[in-house]
Scaffold this active site. Structure first.
Site, PDB file in Angstrom:
ATOM      1  N   CYS A 199     -29.633  45.503  58.679  1.00  0.00           N
ATOM      2  CA  CYS A 199     -28.561  45.612  56.969  1.00  0.00           C
ATOM      3  C   CYS A 199     -27.044  45.862  57.927  1.00  0.00           C
ATOM      4  CB  CYS A 199     -29.413  47.069  56.251  1.00  0.00           C
ATOM      5  SG  CYS A 199     -28.241  47.410  54.558  1.00  0.00           S
TER       6      CYS A 199
ATOM      7  N   CYS B  47     -28.264  56.210  57.735  1.00  0.00           N
ATOM      8  CA  CYS B  47     -29.096  55.513  57.612  1.00  0.00           C
ATOM      9  C   CYS B  47     -29.402  54.645  59.204  1.00  0.00           C
ATOM     10  CB  CYS B  47     -29.455  54.028  56.658  1.00  0.00           C
ATOM     11  SG  CYS B  47     -30.709  53.123  56.253  1.00  0.00           S
TER      12      CYS B  47
HETATM   13  N1  SAH Z   1     -30.538  48.961  50.969  1.00  0.00           N
HETATM   14  C1  SAH Z   1     -31.851  49.108  49.746  1.00  0.00           C
HETATM   15  C2  SAH Z   1     -32.991  49.202  50.378  1.00  0.00           C
HETATM   16  C3  SAH Z   1     -33.240  50.186  51.204  1.00  0.00           C
HETATM   17  S1  SAH Z   1     -33.814  52.473  49.975  1.00  0.00           S
HETATM   18  C4  SAH Z   1     -30.770  50.851  48.940  1.00  0.00           C
HETATM   19  O1  SAH Z   1     -29.909  51.269  49.863  1.00  0.00           O
HETATM   20  O2  SAH Z   1     -31.054  50.863  47.721  1.00  0.00           O
HETATM   21  C5  SAH Z   1     -34.575  53.076  51.428  1.00  0.00           C
HETATM   22  C6  SAH Z   1     -33.988  54.087  50.728  1.00  0.00           C
HETATM   23  O3  SAH Z   1     -33.809  55.101  51.207  1.00  0.00           O
HETATM   24  C7  SAH Z   1     -32.571  54.101  50.211  1.00  0.00           C
HETATM   25  O4  SAH Z   1     -32.157  55.442  49.457  1.00  0.00           O
HETATM   26  C8  SAH Z   1     -31.719  55.261  51.506  1.00  0.00           C
HETATM   27  O5  SAH Z   1     -30.443  55.433  50.951  1.00  0.00           O
HETATM   28  C9  SAH Z   1     -32.710  56.354  51.904  1.00  0.00           C
HETATM   29  N2  SAH Z   1     -32.477  56.658  52.929  1.00  0.00           N
HETATM   30  C10 SAH Z   1     -31.847  56.329  54.214  1.00  0.00           C
HETATM   31  N3  SAH Z   1     -31.861  56.378  55.467  1.00  0.00           N
HETATM   32  C11 SAH Z   1     -32.847  57.943  54.877  1.00  0.00           C
HETATM   33  C12 SAH Z   1     -33.159  58.616  55.975  1.00  0.00           C
HETATM   34  N4  SAH Z   1     -32.687  58.783  56.844  1.00  0.00           N
HETATM   35  N5  SAH Z   1     -33.211  60.191  55.429  1.00  0.00           N
HETATM   36  C13 SAH Z   1     -34.147  59.556  53.854  1.00  0.00           C
HETATM   37  N6  SAH Z   1     -33.817  58.772  53.188  1.00  0.00           N
HETATM   38  C14 SAH Z   1     -32.679  57.279  53.887  1.00  0.00           C
END
Ligand code: SAH
Length: 376
Positions: free
Chosen positions: A113, A120
């Site tokens: 990404c 993330c």
């Molecule tokens: N890029 C898109 C799709 C990814 S969705 C987006 O940002 O919506 C993945 C979801 O999980 C998103 O809401 C993201 O913010 C969340 N996420 C990412 N890392 C995480 C983590 N370590 N713990 C919990 N949620 C997380």
């Protein structure tokens, strides 16, 4: 890599046109589409109602190429993860989350990404490339196939798809849209529009375009109630700040449709989980038709944050509910196989220059979306 045309890149209409270009009737395209996606058959020789001559032609010019499953594991809570290796050696992940009344498949849209959200783990890998339609829909094909092979209880196991795996789906717009159309097609996976969800970090032009082009459900990765904090957690906010994003969400579904945007909010201890944040959030969401999903942060090696303690999350939820916002807490699943949100981490072949290229690439892609949108 094969020079042949990969039939998995087509939606039904595309396949019909392609078959016509081979001098066949378009009806053959429909049959082929059903064989591949509805019957889960990837071998042309097994397609009994397709003539031998056409099969020979298809074998000569086309292929049904999917990524190879290199890892397939089920967590103690039933969550299942597939690691798929693409033609170029990159890997992506898809995750299946069974629940009592539904089965949700979490699908990736990009290798890595480019958006660099600070919490993330996918972001830590940088961005390699967009997935093709074939690579996106193959995740559904593989999941549906492997679950049905487990026996009768898993027929129709995938009832929902969320574009919440690796990548920002709105930065791979066309391929994601085509793949979601295949998911919803009755001749393929037949998922209802409300059961296919695209989650975005807030790519405003892409959201506006999606509103015109598709009827799938929308989730926004909100994570902060003010621009200052959101700029830090979700840096794309600097480009598309809350005011702009919230306005889009407010008008996203037609009034009276009863459909609402899902707001995702990851709970980070001491960062976005105070009473002050809850207050700001209630205000921000007050006149946005939405529901709020609080996500306990899933940790991974070298993570900068910790998950808020459960009582804090509960308190946060109670506050928002009292303010009239429908709030739920996402149950964390599949942690023992690193399949939880933000833990998806396909290994890259080339890790060398990705950091340097990251911002430039993100900007280029955003520019492209802006141009496409302007051309509408
Ligand atoms: N890029 C898109 C799709 C990814 S969705 C987006 O940002 O919506 C993945 C979801 O999980 C998103 O809401 C993201 O913010 C969340 N996420 C990412 N890392 C995480 C983590 N370590 N713990 C919990 N949620 C997380």
């Amino acid at each position: 890599m094969s020079e042949k045309v990969n039939l998995l890149n087509f939606d039904c209409q595309g396949l019909c046109h392609y078959l016509q270009s081979l001098g066949e009737s378009s009806f053959r395209g429909k049959q082929l589409f059903q064989w591949i996606h509805q019957a889960g058959v990837a071998d042309v020789n097994l397609m009994t109602n397709i003539s031998k001559t056409l099969r020979a032609k298809l074998l000569e010019y086309t292929c049904i190429d999917m990524p190879e499953v290199v890892y397939d594991n089920t967590a103690s809570d039933g969550t299942r993860k597939w690691l798929l290796r693409l033609d170029d050696g990159n890997c992506i992940e898809a995750v299946y989350i069974p629940e009592r009344t539904r089965g949700t498949l979490c699908v990736s849209s990009q290798v890595g990404c480019a958006l660099n959200c600070s919490f993330c783990s996918t972001a830590k890998q940088g961005f390699a490339r967009n997935l093709s339609v074939a690579e996106i829909i193959s995740q559904v094909w593989v999941a549906v196939r492997s679950l049905s092979e487990e026996g009768g209880k898993h027929d129709h196991a995938v009832t929902n798809v969320v574009m919440m795996g690796m990548g920002e789906p709105l930065l791979n717009y066309n391929n994601v849209l085509t793949a979601m159309d295949i998911m919803k097609d009755d001749l393929a996976y037949g998922l209802a529009k409300r059961r296919v969800t695209l989650s975005t970090s807030g790519v405003a032009p892409g959201m506006l375009k999606l509103k015109q082009d598709s009827d799938v459900a929308l989730a926004l990765s909100l994570h902060a109630p003010n621009d200052e904090l959101r700029n830090e957690l979700v840096p794309i906010n600097k480009k598309y700040p809350l005011k702009e994003i919230m306005q889009i969400c407010r008008e996203y579904f037609p009034k009276g449709s009863k459909r609402v945007v899902t707001m995702e909010y990851v709970m980070l201890e001491g960062i976005n989980d105070s009473e002050q944040h809850a207050k700001q959030l209630a205000k921000l969401l007050a006149n946005v038709p939405c529901k709020l999903n609080l996500i306990p942060f899933n940790s991974y090696p070298k993570a900068l944050y910790q998950c808020s303690p459960m009582p804090v999350i509960e308190q946060f939820k109670t506050y928002l509910q009292h303010k009239g916002i429908l709030t739920t807490i996402r149950k964390t699943r599949g942690q023992d196989i690193d399949a939880a949100c933000g833990q998806l981490a396909g290994d890259f072949k080339d890790k060398t220059s990705r950091r340097r290229l990251l911002d430039a690439r993100a900007d280029r892609m955003l520019g492209q979306i802006a141009i496409e949108t302007a051309a509408q």
